[in-house]
Design a protein around this motif. Structure first.
Motif, PDB file in Angstrom:
ATOM      1  N   GLY A 164      45.563  41.881  38.350  1.00  0.00           N
ATOM      2  CA  GLY A 164      46.589  40.845  38.366  1.00  0.00           C
ATOM      3  C   GLY A 164      46.052  39.449  38.460  1.00  0.00           C
ATOM      4  O   GLY A 164      46.792  38.479  38.297  1.00  0.00           O
ATOM      5  N   GLY A 165      44.735  39.317  38.707  1.00  0.00           N
ATOM      6  CA  GLY A 165      44.137  37.997  38.779  1.00  0.00           C
ATOM      7  C   GLY A 165      44.206  37.390  40.170  1.00  0.00           C
ATOM      8  O   GLY A 165      44.996  37.801  41.017  1.00  0.00           O
ATOM      9  N   VAL A 166      43.357  36.388  40.383  1.00  0.00           N
ATOM     10  CA  VAL A 166      43.306  35.656  41.655  1.00  0.00           C
ATOM     11  C   VAL A 166      43.396  34.170  41.338  1.00  0.00           C
ATOM     12  O   VAL A 166      42.617  33.648  40.544  1.00  0.00           O
ATOM     13  N   GLY A 167      44.322  33.476  41.966  1.00  0.00           N
ATOM     14  CA  GLY A 167      44.537  32.082  41.632  1.00  0.00           C
ATOM     15  C   GLY A 167      45.515  31.944  40.478  1.00  0.00           C
ATOM     16  O   GLY A 167      45.698  32.869  39.682  1.00  0.00           O
ATOM     17  N   PHE A 168      46.150  30.759  40.385  1.00  0.00           N
ATOM     18  CA  PHE A 168      47.234  30.573  39.415  1.00  0.00           C
ATOM     19  C   PHE A 168      46.766  30.772  37.981  1.00  0.00           C
ATOM     20  O   PHE A 168      47.375  31.536  37.218  1.00  0.00           O
ATOM     21  N   ALA A 169      45.703  30.104  37.589  1.00  0.00           N
ATOM     22  CA  ALA A 169      45.244  30.182  36.196  1.00  0.00           C
ATOM     23  C   ALA A 169      44.827  31.606  35.831  1.00  0.00           C
ATOM     24  O   ALA A 169      45.153  32.106  34.745  1.00  0.00           O
ATOM     25  N   ASP A 170      44.112  32.254  36.737  1.00  0.00           N
ATOM     26  CA  ASP A 170      43.659  33.620  36.467  1.00  0.00           C
ATOM     27  C   ASP A 170      44.842  34.580  36.390  1.00  0.00           C
ATOM     28  O   ASP A 170      44.873  35.480  35.546  1.00  0.00           O
ATOM     29  N   ARG A 171      45.836  34.394  37.235  1.00  0.00           N
ATOM     30  CA  ARG A 171      47.013  35.271  37.208  1.00  0.00           C
ATOM     31  C   ARG A 171      47.810  35.077  35.919  1.00  0.00           C
ATOM     32  O   ARG A 171      48.321  36.045  35.351  1.00  0.00           O
TER      33      ARG A 171
END
Length: 310
Positions: A164-171
């Motif tokens: 799901g990603g970590v941090g806004f951009a990665d998510r």
């Protein structure tokens, strides 16, 4: 009206959680064995059932279950011992952002495609839009998800395919492929619904009158026709959002994405009663909120409904 909706919603939630409570206890298998393993001693199994309240009469378990729901006490997982509320709060944002993103994709693609198909009826654009929408209906969401994962994730390596990603951009980057999968399926449904509703509105007398008065065609379509056509579109859209919940579970599994669906599937596989009950309660609340939101959107689209609701 709002009070009636709240009462109806409360009754719906109680019925859902009651059915879940009964269903989980009539399914074959023993949650104590699932939690402790096949080699657990009878004493260990009995102690586990006593600790989790599984040895109490069924009616007492049900009353305890309702009390915990009212007090928002979801308890702990039978398998991991973790707080269920904490697990759901950690996973809920991933499911919400997937649903919202898929809705936006479905609306941005589906509504214009439906308008184009209706206003160009019988043309090549109409036939192309109808074929694309029909293909979207025929392709299951889990198959489309696997196909998109292989093409855009593995072959072209444009987006990440797991997690799901970590941090806004990665998510947001991890969200693209799952949201595109659900959004394309919803766009097919929205396109066909928009086309049918708009064609019906374009036949009405006030549209002919507006055209006879020399009103610009774009103004006729987007101001008069489309606004009235959106009421059945929103109705169907709201219903489809509810069916999309099952699709979101499959997409979370395909992309190994965290979410309430993944938590629910893990709970079902391990016969984790509290986890399954809490997960389904979240989905039931989501259904209720969507229905209420649809009622509010109706009023925004057609102000005449405000007088009816008073």
């Amino acid at each position: 009206m709002l009070f009636n909706r709240v009462v109806d919603s409360a009754i719906t939630i109680i019925m859902v959680v009651s059915l879940v409570f009964v269903a989980m206890r009539i399914l074959p298998g023993d949650p104590a064995v699932a939690a402790l393993g096949e080699y657990a001693t009878p004493e260990q199994l009995a102690a586990f059932r006593a600790r989790m309240g599984l040895d109490a009469p069924l009616w007492l378990q049900y009353l305890t279950f309702l009390r915990d729901i009212v007090t928002l006490n979801f308890g702990t997982s039978m398998i991991t011992g973790e707080s269920i509320a904490a697990m759901l709060l950690a996973n809920l944002p991933y499911t919400v952002e997937l649903t919202v993103a898929a809705m936006l994709v479905g609306m941005i693609i589906g509504v214009p495609m439906g308008v184009l198909s209706a206003t160009r009826r019988g043309s090549a654009a109409d036939y192309s839009a109808r074929v694309i929408a029909l293909a979207g209906f025929c392709v299951p969401d889990f198959f489309l998800g696997a196909l998109i994962l292989i093409i855009f994730g593995l072959k072209l390596d444009l987006f990440p395919v797991m997690g799901g990603g970590v941090g806004f951009a990665d998510r947001m980057e991890h969200l693209v492929l799952p949201a595109l999968t659900l959004g394309l399926v919803m766009a097919a449904f929205t396109s066909r619904l928009t086309r049918s509703a708009l064609l019906e509105v374009l036949r009405r007398d006030y549209i002919r009158t507006a055209r006879a008065k020399g009103v610009d065609e774009h103004w006729v379509i987007y101001k008069h026709a489309l606004r009235n056509a959106l009421i059945p579109v929103v109705t169907g859209f709201g219903i489809y959002i509810l069916t999309m919940l099952s699709g979101s579970i499959a997409i979370e599994l395909i992309f190994a994405r965290p979410g309430v669906g993944s938590v629910l599937i893990n709970g079902i596989n391990s016969r984790d009663y509290p986890m399954v009950q809490a997960g389904l309660l979240v989905f039931a609340l989501f259904v209720v909120l969507v229905n209420i939101a649809m009622d509010l959107i109706y009023v925004l689209i057609d102000p005449r409904l405000r007088r009816v609701s008073k």
